[in-house]
Structure formats: structure tokens, C-alpha cells
Design a protein around this motif. Structure first.
Motif, PDB file in Angstrom:
ATOM      1  N   ASN A  38     -13.763  10.343 -11.102  1.00 40.50           N
ATOM      2  CA  ASN A  38     -13.583   9.113 -10.333  1.00 40.50           C
ATOM      3  C   ASN A  38     -13.295   7.928 -11.243  1.00 40.50           C
ATOM      4  O   ASN A  38     -12.557   7.027 -10.869  1.00 40.50           O
ATOM      5  CB  ASN A  38     -14.788   8.856  -9.430  1.00 40.50           C
ATOM      6  N   ALA A  56     -13.537   6.324  -4.648  1.00 40.34           N
ATOM      7  CA  ALA A  56     -14.183   7.527  -5.190  1.00 40.34           C
ATOM      8  C   ALA A  56     -14.117   8.668  -4.183  1.00 40.34           C
ATOM      9  O   ALA A  56     -14.152   8.458  -2.972  1.00 40.34           O
ATOM     10  CB  ALA A  56     -15.635   7.226  -5.543  1.00 40.34           C
ATOM     11  N   ARG A  57     -14.028   9.876  -4.718  1.00 44.90           N
ATOM     12  CA  ARG A  57     -14.012  11.066  -3.881  1.00 44.90           C
ATOM     13  C   ARG A  57     -15.307  11.846  -4.072  1.00 44.90           C
ATOM     14  O   ARG A  57     -15.781  11.999  -5.187  1.00 44.90           O
ATOM     15  CB  ARG A  57     -12.826  11.949  -4.250  1.00 44.90           C
TER      16      ARG A  57
END
Length: 136
Positions: A38, A56-57
């Protein structure tokens, strides 16, 4: 992360990310949000870092698995804090040792190849560090 923010499942106050749902482990969320992947996603082509937690993932996983990751992230955080404290203590010990050697409070041990013969006897602070009115 932006979907979780929009759904009201997490809140973002500056860089402080908080889970507002019992279906999201807070340390799981923070751990993955602050991951290297990220961080790379938040770095521009010029190399400028711009923290944007909204982008962000997070991987999808059930709450039980999230808790396992959250526990691991908590332990890792504790390890990082302890490591930083040890580094600070090590730096202080090295500074004190250097000060002790240069002030004459500490006398280095004989080297193994000297057969136990000391190169210089300790008398007072100036003599202990070999000061002979000259500089190198």
C-alpha cells in the motif's frame, strides 16, 4: 479502503485508522493499510510519498482469520517497539563505553596476542589514555 470508509465501517482521522465494525479487526485493518504494498501504491512516479489510506487495499477474509492477522500485527508492533528500545539502549551503552575509554574511566583489556602483557599501566586519567602532549 474507500469502500469501507463510505460504508461507515472504518473512520479515518488524519493517519489514524479505526474500525467501527465488529466485522473488521482493527489491527488487521491497520496492519494491511500500512503494508509496503500500500505504501508503494501511495508513491508517485517521481518517488514522492503521499500517504493516502483511502486508496489502501485490504484482502477479504472472514473475521476469525482477520483476528489471527490482527494478533500477528499486534505482536509484530510490540517486537518493533522493543527492538527500537534495545537499539536506543545499545546506542547509549556504546556512547558510555566510548566516553569511558576516552576519559580513562575504562581500560581496554590486553589483546590475546600480547600474552597478557599490558602495553600501558594505568596511573591517572591522562596516563591511562596515553596522552603525551601530542595530537594525532
Amino acid at each position: 479502503m474507500s469502500d469501507l470508509l463510505a460504508a461507515g465501517l472504518v473512520s479515518l482521522d488524519g493517519e489514524d485508522l479505526t474500525s467501527l465494525s465488529d466485522q473488521l479487526d482493527p489491527d488487521y485493518v491497520r496492519g494491511f493499510a500500512n503494508s509496503a504494498e500500500n505504501a508503494r501504491r501511495s508513491t508517485s512516479a517521481s518517488g514522492t510519498f503521499r500517504a493516502d489510506l483511502r486508496a489502501a487495499r485490504l484482502p477479504r477474509m472472514d473475521i476469525e482469520r482477520q483476528h489471527r492477522y490482527g494478533d500477528a500485527f499486534r505482536l509484530l508492533g510490540a517486537f518493533e517497539r522493543e527492538l527500537a528500545e534495545l537499539a536506543t539502549m545499545g546506542d547509549r551503552a556504546a556512547r558510555l563505553a566510548r566516553d569511558g575509554l576516552t576519559s580513562g574511566a575504562l581500560d581496554p583489556p590486553p589483546t590475546p596476542d600480547s600474552g597478557g602483557v599490558e602495553h600501558q599501566k594505568m596511573t591517572d586519567g591522562d596516563d591511562a589514555v596515553g596522552r603525551e602532549d601530542r595530537t594525532l
